[in-house]
Design an enzyme around this catalytic site. Structure first.
Site, PDB file in Angstrom:
ATOM      1  CG  HIS A  20      46.260  72.683  60.286  1.00  0.00           C
ATOM      2  ND1 HIS A  20      47.206  71.685  60.298  1.00  0.00           N
ATOM      3  CD2 HIS A  20      45.718  72.686  61.531  1.00  0.00           C
ATOM      4  CE1 HIS A  20      47.230  71.099  61.487  1.00  0.00           C
ATOM      5  NE2 HIS A  20      46.331  71.688  62.252  1.00  0.00           N
ATOM      6  CG  ASP A 117      48.806  69.730  57.259  1.00  0.00           C
ATOM      7  OD1 ASP A 117      48.033  69.212  56.420  1.00  0.00           O
ATOM      8  OD2 ASP A 117      48.480  70.738  57.926  1.00  0.00           O
ATOM      9  CB  THR A 138      51.562  74.451  62.021  1.00  0.00           C
ATOM     10  OG1 THR A 138      50.279  73.870  61.805  1.00  0.00           O
ATOM     11  CG2 THR A 138      52.023  75.114  60.737  1.00  0.00           C
TER      12      THR A 138
END
Length: 247
Positions: A20, A117, A138
Site C-alpha cells: 500500500h 485507504d 488498491t
C-alpha cells in the site's frame, strides 16, 4: 491568456503495509510531477525503506509518525511486514490510535486533500477540519465486486456470509466464466463479517468512500481484460460512481 495551474497540497496516509505504501508513493510521484506538494505520513523506521523511491524530494516530504503500543503487538512493529498475518488486526488498531496525532499534523500542515485507504475515520476528521478526502484503494476489482455483492445479499436477505452461495458469479456479473473455490468463498465471507482493528469490519473499511458523503472514491487497478466492465458492475451495485486509476 492561460489559466494558472492549480497546485495542491496533498496529505497521504496509506495502510501500514509495504504494498500500500509503495502504491501511494507511486501516485505521489505522479502528482509531484505535475507540481503538487505531498506530505506523506509514514512510520519512523519504515521511512528509510522507501525514501529512495521518492523521485521529487523537493515536493514530497515524509512526515514520520510513531505507532502506538497495543497489547499483543510487538513494540517494534510498524508494518504488516513486521508481524504475522494473524496480528494484522492489532496493527490496524494501532493505526486507528494515531487519529489524534494525525489531527494535530493536519492542523499544522493544512493540506487541501487527504488520501487514505484503511483509516476509515479520516473523512469524519477532515470534514471537521474543512479538508477534502479521497478514498484511494488498491485492490482487485473482481474481489471488490464479489465483496459488494455478498454484502448486498446479506443486507437485503438478512443472511450471514456462510449462508450465501457464491461459488458461481452473482447475477449480472460481467464474466460468467469466473468460479470461486469453497475456500475463496469462505475468505470473502470472513471479510464481510470479521472485525479488522478497533471493532470495525474489514468490509466497512474498504467501503468507507461509498457510504459517506465527503470522500471521492478512486480504485487503483492493474490493467486486465474486462476491468472497465467490472468497474461498471461495481458502480451499478453501489448506485454511485467510483473512479478508476490504472497502475
Amino acid at each position: 491568456m492561460y489559466a494558472r495551474h492549480l497546485e495542491l497540497h496533498i496529505a497521504m496516509y496509506p495502510w501500514l503495509a509495504m504494498g500500500h505504501i509503495s502504491a501511494y508513493l507511486q501516485l505521489a510521484n505522479k502528482l509531484a510531477k505535475r507540481g503538487h506538494r505531498i506530505s506523506f505520513f509514514i512510520p519512523k523506521r519504515t521511512k528509510a525503506k522507501v525514501e529512495h523511491f521518492n523521485l521529487y524530494p523537493q515536493l514530497i516530504t515524509f512526515v514520520t509518525i510513531t505507532i502506538p503500543l497495543v497489547d499483543g503487538l510487538p513494540p517494534e512493529a510498524e508494518t504488516t511486514f513486521d508481524v504475522p498475518i494473524s496480528l494484522g488486526t492489532l496493527l490496524m488498531t494501532a493505526m486507528d490510535r494515531t487519529e489524534k496525532d494525525i489531527e494535530l499534523l493536519l492542523l499544522e500542515l493544512k493540506p487541501n486533500i487527504v488520501f487514505f485507504d484503511f483509516a476509515c475515520w479520516i473523512p469524519s476528521l477532515t470534514r471537521r477540519l474543512g479538508i477534502k478526502s479521497v478514498h484511494y484503494i488498491t485492490l482487485s476489482m473482481i474481489f471488490a465486486s464479489y465483496m459488494e455483492s455478498m454484502e448486498k445479499q446479506c443486507r437485503e436477505k438478512n443472511l450471514v456470509g456462510d449462508d450465501l452461495n457464491l461459488m458461481n458469479p452473482p447475477a449480472g456479473f460481467p464474466d460468467s466464466s469466473i468460479k470461486l473455490h469453497a475456500h475463496e468463498v469462505r475468505a470473502l465471507a470472513s471479510a464481510i463479517k470479521s472485525e479488522y482493528g478497533s471493532g470495525v469490519r474489514f468490509y466497512d473499511r474498504m467501503s468507507t468512500g461509498t457510504r459517506l458523503p465527503s470522500p471521492i472514491t478512486v480504485v487503483a487497478w492493474l490493467p486486465v481484460r474486462g476491468s472497465s466492465v467490472t468497474l461498471d458492475y461495481i458502480n451499478i451495485q453501489l448506485m454511485e460512481t467510483i473512479f478508476s486509476h490504472k497502475v
